[in-house]
Structure formats: structure tokens, C-alpha cells
Design a protein around this motif. Sequence first.
Motif, PDB file in Angstrom:
ATOM      1  N   ILE A  73     -48.415 -24.428  14.177  1.00 21.55           N
ATOM      2  CA  ILE A  73     -46.955 -23.877  13.957  1.00 21.55           C
ATOM      3  C   ILE A  73     -46.548 -23.036  14.925  1.00 21.55           C
ATOM      4  O   ILE A  73     -45.531 -23.099  15.404  1.00 21.55           O
ATOM      5  CB  ILE A  73     -46.918 -23.330  12.529  1.00 21.55           C
ATOM      6  CG1 ILE A  73     -46.923 -24.611  11.435  1.00 21.55           C
ATOM      7  CG2 ILE A  73     -45.594 -22.748  12.419  1.00 21.55           C
ATOM      8  CD1 ILE A  73     -47.109 -24.142  10.022  1.00 21.55           C
ATOM      9  N   LEU A 126     -45.745 -24.831  18.007  1.00 22.29           N
ATOM     10  CA  LEU A 126     -44.456 -25.415  17.850  1.00 22.29           C
ATOM     11  C   LEU A 126     -43.225 -24.481  18.135  1.00 22.29           C
ATOM     12  O   LEU A 126     -42.277 -24.698  18.568  1.00 22.29           O
ATOM     13  CB  LEU A 126     -44.177 -26.215  16.534  1.00 22.29           C
ATOM     14  CG  LEU A 126     -45.193 -27.520  16.431  1.00 22.29           C
ATOM     15  CD1 LEU A 126     -45.167 -28.020  14.985  1.00 22.29           C
ATOM     16  CD2 LEU A 126     -44.603 -28.670  17.361  1.00 22.29           C
ATOM     17  N   ARG A 127     -43.246 -23.468  17.444  1.00 23.07           N
ATOM     18  CA  ARG A 127     -42.359 -22.404  17.886  1.00 23.07           C
ATOM     19  C   ARG A 127     -42.330 -22.007  19.125  1.00 23.07           C
ATOM     20  O   ARG A 127     -41.267 -21.772  19.601  1.00 23.07           O
ATOM     21  CB  ARG A 127     -42.726 -21.142  16.987  1.00 23.07           C
ATOM     22  CG  ARG A 127     -42.569 -21.160  15.602  1.00 23.07           C
ATOM     23  CD  ARG A 127     -42.772 -19.637  14.922  1.00 23.07           C
ATOM     24  NE  ARG A 127     -43.006 -19.952  13.498  1.00 23.07           N
ATOM     25  CZ  ARG A 127     -43.798 -19.049  12.690  1.00 23.07           C
ATOM     26  NH1 ARG A 127     -44.440 -18.160  13.407  1.00 23.07           N
ATOM     27  NH2 ARG A 127     -44.052 -19.405  11.617  1.00 23.07           N
ATOM     28  N   ILE A 141     -39.556 -26.372  16.468  1.00 25.70           N
ATOM     29  CA  ILE A 141     -39.275 -25.771  15.136  1.00 25.70           C
ATOM     30  C   ILE A 141     -38.572 -24.451  15.428  1.00 25.70           C
ATOM     31  O   ILE A 141     -39.136 -23.562  15.866  1.00 25.70           O
ATOM     32  CB  ILE A 141     -40.103 -26.019  14.039  1.00 25.70           C
ATOM     33  CG1 ILE A 141     -41.380 -25.078  14.231  1.00 25.70           C
ATOM     34  CG2 ILE A 141     -40.725 -27.485  13.847  1.00 25.70           C
ATOM     35  CD1 ILE A 141     -42.696 -24.968  13.195  1.00 25.70           C
ATOM     36  N   LYS A 142     -37.883 -23.864  14.324  1.00 25.03           N
ATOM     37  CA  LYS A 142     -37.601 -22.386  14.088  1.00 25.03           C
ATOM     38  C   LYS A 142     -38.388 -21.527  13.487  1.00 25.03           C
ATOM     39  O   LYS A 142     -38.532 -20.147  13.885  1.00 25.03           O
ATOM     40  CB  LYS A 142     -36.271 -22.303  13.478  1.00 25.03           C
ATOM     41  CG  LYS A 142     -35.123 -23.040  14.605  1.00 25.03           C
ATOM     42  CD  LYS A 142     -33.530 -22.830  13.673  1.00 25.03           C
ATOM     43  CE  LYS A 142     -32.638 -23.689  14.604  1.00 25.03           C
ATOM     44  NZ  LYS A 142     -31.231 -23.492  13.941  1.00 25.03           N
ATOM     45  N   GLY A 143     -39.390 -22.148  12.538  1.00 23.16           N
ATOM     46  CA  GLY A 143     -40.433 -21.573  11.962  1.00 23.16           C
ATOM     47  C   GLY A 143     -39.809 -20.200  10.912  1.00 23.16           C
ATOM     48  O   GLY A 143     -40.477 -19.332  10.772  1.00 23.16           O
TER      49      GLY A 143
END
Length: 136
Positions: free
Chosen positions: A65, A68-69, A74-76
Motif C-alpha cells: 500500500i 501504491l501511494r 491509490i490515495k490511501g
Amino acid sequence: MMVLKFYLCISFEDLSIVVSKTPMYKQFCHIPLDQDAPTDTAMMKITKKYGLEIIQQLKLNDNFIRELRKQKIIKGRKLRVDTTVIESNIAYPTDAELLFKGVQKLETTMTTIKEKCGQNVRKYAKKNERNEAKTS
């Protein structure tokens, strides 16, 4: 592959089959498309050798995660889950209902596409036209 195992909540045997048959998962796991995924026994041996605690300590999900941020995929944002359970009667969909809903969705999508392409589109269904003809 351990990320997929935890994500999909499946056994090692199922994981091996799913990854072998899904090109997207092979690419995710950096397995060449012309090769099979490691067998379930091989994955079990690796897990036993290094220990499940070590794999969990790696915090694969957290690192994944975070990456990915960083890449702004993704915005997380935070996720809230409500685990309240209420007893109720569930009406399970039948095949006919699912098919009907699918046909309706396709029809509305095609109507929207035709309108955007400048084609004339009927505003009423045939059933409504027949009812209007009978009443006139």
C-alpha cells in the motif's frame, strides 16, 4: 505470491492453479508467461523454511500500500468497516433476473452511445407504443 495468497484468501494448491492460469497474476508475481507458477508443495516448503511469522513481519500489505501511494496509484484514504450483523431475509437473484438486468444495462448503454453518435433513438419501449395504440 504470498500477497496474492493473503489477498485472495486461498490455499497454496489453489494459489498455484490460479497464478498458472491467470496472465495478470503471473505478471504481478514476475513469472514469465511461458512458465508455470511454483507448485503448492514448493510454496509450503518456503513458508515452513522461513516461517509464517517472518512473512507476516514483512508486512507485505503495508509495504504494498505504501508503494501504491508513492506511485499515486491509490490515495490511501482510511477505510472504515462496520461489522454490525442484522438478521434478514435475503432474496437471492435468479438467473432470469440477472439476465434481464444485464439486457437492460446493455440497452441503456447502447442508447446513450447512439445518442452521442447523433443517431435517432426511440424514446419509448415497444410495449408502451402498443398500449398507446390500443387506447387511441
